[in-house]
Design a protein around this motif. Structure first.
Motif: not given
Length: 289
Positions: A1-6, A76-82, A94-103
């Motif tokens: 949730m912190r990553a999504l918030g970021a 960047a340090s929370v979500s990767g800063g996409h 590139a299999q760096k994150i899951s499908f659910l996280r990407a979605l």
């Protein structure tokens, strides 16, 4: 949730500052005159500035580049800063994150962009109307066709996402200490260059969320598919090109050597990489104290 918030907050701030630069620039006298409204935008036609006007091109390009640099720096340090669905799709492939996280990233990025655009509209309704919220659109007066805009968006997004992959590759970062600090700057500067070229073409997207927010709020959907199809295809091509052409760079790098105490330098690099890999799943490696 912190990553999504970021991702939500980061994209909101990105749209707020960048499209805010576009709408506020419409108030300058030279842009207003080009729009055929004298020194006032009170009765300006919707979309009468931004696309086709190069007066504020450098200001807008700088706003996009430096805002992304700052936003990546603190997310960047929370979500990767996409802050970009094309980047999230590329990282998933590139299999760096899951499908659910990407979605979830894509959904929250688009939501943040929409909220950011609503705030800009509320703060500057006149400039927002004149710029159509900074929504992307083909520069028809310059003879830009949908095929040309699509090709530009696909090619430039590929280059942009390639830069993200190179700047965030932990194996590259383990070989040069300054790279973690320079990664957000390199990505921001690449976006700056993309805008210098593409603003007169179609306003420059290379980011579906950036196109989504202004389009939804200003209801500007003409040729809108280009600003998803082009960047998404670019996001798909980038990891393929990076894996085939650039990933082997470290394997062909410096030969094995030992330090003055005789400890194997290759083992030190392996240990550093293992520690960095645990930081963030999405993984924009950043320097730590």
């Amino acid at each position: 949730m912190r990553a999504l918030g970021a991702e939500f907050l980061g994209t909101l701030i990105f749209i707020l500052f960048t499209t805010g630069t576009i709408t506020s620039g419409c108030h300058s006298s030279d842009v207003a005159q080009q729009s055929g409204n004298g020194a006032s935008l009170t009765n300006a036609a919707a979309g009468s500035c931004f696309i086709g006007s190069t007066t504020a091109l450098l200001n807008i390009a700088l706003a996009f580049g430096f805002t992304l640099f700052v936003v990546i720096y603190f997310t960047a340090s929370v979500s990767g800063g996409h802050i970009n669905p094309a980047v999230s799709i590329g990282f998933f492939l590139a299999q760096k994150i899951s499908f659910l996280r990407a979605l979830c990233y894509v959904i929250f990025q688009c939501a943040g962009a929409a909220v950011g655009s609503v705030i800009v509209k509320g703060l500057d309704p006149t400039g927002y109307k004149a710029a159509k919220g900074g929504a992307n659109a083909l520069n028809a007066t310059a003879g830009i066709t949908w095929s040309s805009a699509f090709g530009f968006e696909m090619a430039f997004t590929t280059g942009f996402v390639l830069t993200v992959f190179a700047a965030t590759d932990s194996r590259r970062l383990s070989l040069a200490a300054p790279l973690p600090i320079l990664a957000p700057l390199a990505i921001g500067m690449m976006l700056f260059v993309c805008h210098l070229v593409l603003i007169p073409i179609d306003g420059c997207s290379v980011n579906p969320a950036r196109s989504f927010g202004p389009a939804v709020v200003s209801r500007s959907f003409h040729d809108y598919w280009i600003f998803w199809a082009g960047p998404v295809i670019g996001g798909v091509l980038a990891p393929i090109i990076y894996e085939l052409g650039f990933r082997a760079w470290e394997e062909q790098g410096p030969s094995r050597s030992t330090d003055k105490d005789g400890e194997d330098m290759e083992q030190l690099k392996t240990n550093n990489h293992a520690r960095k890999a645990d930081d963030v799943e999405a993984g924009m490696p950043m320097a730590k104290p």
